[in-house]
Design a protein around this motif. Structure first.
Motif, PDB file in Angstrom:
ATOM      1  N   ARG A  62       1.117  -1.244   0.270  1.00  0.00           N
ATOM      2  CA  ARG A  62       0.029   0.142  -0.123  1.00  0.00           C
ATOM      3  C   ARG A  62       0.724   1.319  -0.010  1.00  0.00           C
ATOM      4  O   ARG A  62       2.144   1.038   0.658  1.00  0.00           O
ATOM      5  N   ARG A  63       0.023   2.323  -0.541  1.00  0.00           N
ATOM      6  CA  ARG A  63       1.441   3.764  -0.461  1.00  0.00           C
ATOM      7  C   ARG A  63       0.931   4.460   0.362  1.00  0.00           C
ATOM      8  O   ARG A  63       0.021   4.194   0.900  1.00  0.00           O
ATOM      9  N   ALA A  64       2.281   4.725   1.046  1.00  0.00           N
ATOM     10  CA  ALA A  64       2.377   5.649   2.282  1.00  0.00           C
ATOM     11  C   ALA A  64       1.082   6.538   2.486  1.00  0.00           C
ATOM     12  O   ALA A  64       0.285   7.274   1.274  1.00  0.00           O
ATOM     13  N   ASP A  65       0.647   6.851   3.187  1.00  0.00           N
ATOM     14  CA  ASP A  65      -0.108   8.099   3.029  1.00  0.00           C
ATOM     15  C   ASP A  65       0.897   9.450   2.864  1.00  0.00           C
ATOM     16  O   ASP A  65       2.310   9.628   3.235  1.00  0.00           O
ATOM     17  N   ASP A  66       0.042  10.550   2.814  1.00  0.00           N
ATOM     18  CA  ASP A  66       0.853  11.571   2.080  1.00  0.00           C
ATOM     19  C   ASP A  66       1.113  12.519   3.735  1.00  0.00           C
ATOM     20  O   ASP A  66       2.990  12.689   3.887  1.00  0.00           O
ATOM     21  N   SER A  67       0.640  11.936   4.338  1.00  0.00           N
ATOM     22  CA  SER A  67       1.342  12.441   6.162  1.00  0.00           C
ATOM     23  C   SER A  67       2.300  11.974   6.349  1.00  0.00           C
ATOM     24  O   SER A  67       3.629  13.276   6.712  1.00  0.00           O
ATOM     25  N   ASP A  68       2.875  10.993   5.732  1.00  0.00           N
ATOM     26  CA  ASP A  68       4.663  10.269   6.441  1.00  0.00           C
ATOM     27  C   ASP A  68       5.302  10.424   5.361  1.00  0.00           C
ATOM     28  O   ASP A  68       6.124  10.384   5.148  1.00  0.00           O
ATOM     29  N   GLN A  69       4.694  11.248   3.612  1.00  0.00           N
ATOM     30  CA  GLN A  69       5.872  11.466   3.720  1.00  0.00           C
ATOM     31  C   GLN A  69       7.128  12.865   3.823  1.00  0.00           C
ATOM     32  O   GLN A  69       8.332  12.897   3.464  1.00  0.00           O
ATOM     33  N   THR A  73       5.346  16.570  -4.469  1.00  0.00           N
ATOM     34  CA  THR A  73       5.719  15.034  -3.758  1.00  0.00           C
ATOM     35  C   THR A  73       7.058  14.273  -3.738  1.00  0.00           C
ATOM     36  O   THR A  73       7.414  13.549  -3.318  1.00  0.00           O
TER      37      THR A  73
END
Length: 93
Positions: A30-37, A53
């Protein structure tokens, strides 16, 4: 090193071009949440920069281990802003 690509056509192309080990993404991916970036850079002046991003991903990955490499992903304007912010943070990272 192994690369994971979503589609068989891309995987075949990479195998032929580079002879690189290519894996298949399964249902557990699963793609990491944007907050995790930006998780690794939250406590640094880098967090205050407006990053794309891709920049978020790269800077977040490199900053904890190689700040110089992380900074190569910034534009000249972003680097200038980072240096100004770093001065206000007392030289933090």
């Amino acid at each position: 090193m192994k690369v994971y690509l979503p589609d068989e056509t891309q995987r075949r192309r990479i195998r032929r071009a580079d002879g690189m080990a290519v894996g298949t993404l399964d249902d557990s991916y699963r793609r990491a949440d944007d907050s995790d970036q930006k998780r690794q850079i939250r406590q640094t002046p880098l967090f205050k920069l407006d990053l794309s991003t891709m920049q978020q991903t790269k800077v977040n990955a490199f900053a904890p281990i190689d700040m110089e490499e992380a900074l190569t992903w910034l534009t000249p304007d972003q680097r200038t802003r980072f240096e100004a912010l770093r001065g206000r943070f007392g030289g933090s990272r």
